[in-house]
Structure formats: C-alpha cells, structure tokens
Design an enzyme around this catalytic site. Sequence first.
Site, PDB file in Angstrom:
ATOM      1  CG  ASP A 106      -1.643  -1.217   1.389  1.00 16.74           C
ATOM      2  OD1 ASP A 106      -2.108  -1.679   0.387  1.00 16.74           O
ATOM      3  OD2 ASP A 106      -2.307  -1.498   2.794  1.00 16.74           O
TER       4      ASP A 106
HETATM    5  N1  URA Z   1      -1.138  -5.929   4.235  1.00 13.04           N
HETATM    6  C1  URA Z   1      -1.625  -4.362   4.144  1.00 13.04           C
HETATM    7  O1  URA Z   1      -2.470  -4.153   4.897  1.00 13.04           O
HETATM    8  N2  URA Z   1      -0.725  -3.702   3.349  1.00 13.04           N
HETATM    9  C2  URA Z   1       0.239  -3.707   2.770  1.00 13.04           C
HETATM   10  O2  URA Z   1       0.768  -3.263   1.956  1.00 13.04           O
HETATM   11  C3  URA Z   1       0.633  -5.196   3.063  1.00 13.04           C
HETATM   12  C4  URA Z   1       0.014  -6.207   3.454  1.00 13.04           C
END
Ligand code: URA
Length: 237
Positions: A106
């Site tokens: 993310d």
């Molecule tokens: N889980 C999440 O919530 N975000 C990420 O970027 C990776 C795994």
Amino acid sequence: MQEIRLQKFMANAGVCSRRHAEEMIAEGKVKVNGKTVTELGTKIDPDYDKVEVGGELIRLNEKKYYIMLNKPSGYITTAQDTHGRHTVMDLVTELSARIYPVGRLDADTEGLLLLTNDGEFANHVMHPSKNMTKVYIAQVKGMPSLATLKTLAAGVDIGDYVTRPGKAELVKGNQNVSTVKIEIGEGKKRQVRRMLDAVGHPVISLKRVQIGPIMLGNLPLGRWRHLREEEINRLVR
Ligand code: URA
C-alpha cells in the site's frame, strides 16, 4: 525463435508480470503487428512479430535484474505513470532497464519490495501456490491480548474473506500503542490492516521486513540494492 504466448513474451521482456500482461491483453492495450489482440492464447514469434504495449515497441531484454527496495510511505507500487504521484520507480532511477514491482505494498506501507524484469521470477514469488511467507511489523493502537494474538494467527474474518493460519506475536507495547509481528502466506488487499482492524487494534504504521527467505535487513529507507545470487536462488528454489 520458437513461438511463445503473448503474455509470456511480455513478462520475459520485462513489461510486467504474466498475470498483469493477461489483464493488459484483455483490456485491449496490446497490439501485434499493428492489430489489437485480446485473445489470451495468442502466440507470437519474437523474431518476426512486432508487439506494442501502449504504443511502445517491446523487445526481449537480455540481462535480468533482481532488486530489493526499502519503500517509504507515500510511494505507489506501480510501474505505470500515475499523473505526477510518487511511484516506487522514482526511487530506482539509476537503472536503465525496465523493471517492475513484484506484488505490491500500500502507499502508506513501508519496507521490503522486490523489483525485476524477469517475468518467471515474478510469477514464482507471487504465485499463491508457492505460499511465500511475508513478515510485517505493525504499530497498532492498544495492546492485543494473548487471545487476540491467537485469533490473528488462527484466521480472521476480514469482511469478505477468512484469512488462512499464520503467526502473530507481540514484540512490545503498552495500553496505548504496541508493536506486533504478523506472518502471512497470502496477500489479500490491505490484509494486515484489515486483520488488525477486525480485532480492534487499528494499524498506526506498517512495514514489511521479509519475503520468504529474503530479509530487509538494514537497507536504509528509500534505498535499493541488487539481490545477491544466493538470495535469488533461495527465492526460486
Ligand atoms: N497488508 C496491508 O495491509 N498492507 C500492505 O501494504 C501489505 C499487507
């Protein structure tokens, strides 16, 4: 050269992963010899056929690159242009080859991200059947109890999905804020955040520190390095 499937050619040429190539073909973004192709079974001969993606002529890369990046928060995981927003590609500028991210983090997640122009490698690391373990360090609100950690490890209903068993461990904490280590073998959208939300401990910050046998180690935030040969071998073994 022998004929190969269009999506495999695109992955081998370092355009994107094979799965992403399939999406691009289905979306009509790929032309073979000037004609848009949406058929996934299409085969091409790399020596004779002209493949264009988004108007750009694609050629097979010779040299393969395998890179790890310590992604800072605020950068989007994509190889595509995003109209001025920061992407992880902005951090790997010194490399002239076309590489792309293996999986995604993310925008607000930090840590270990692999990038490559080797489609087979990307496919191997991302494929669900390979069950590649990912380890995350999350700073969360409050302090999860032992029972909550057990729930996190056993599997949590995150709305549309019950997560598969993994591991969850309290690293340190107090009633206001804690550090939790989460190990999962899958990668649903915002999975770790949704797991921790589901048990009442929203994430304050999240960092990935390991993918399979590869550890982020002390690579500084925003920096990248080539993977060592033995690291590549351990990943694809
Ligand atoms: N889980 C999440 O919530 N975000 C990420 O970027 C990776 C795994």
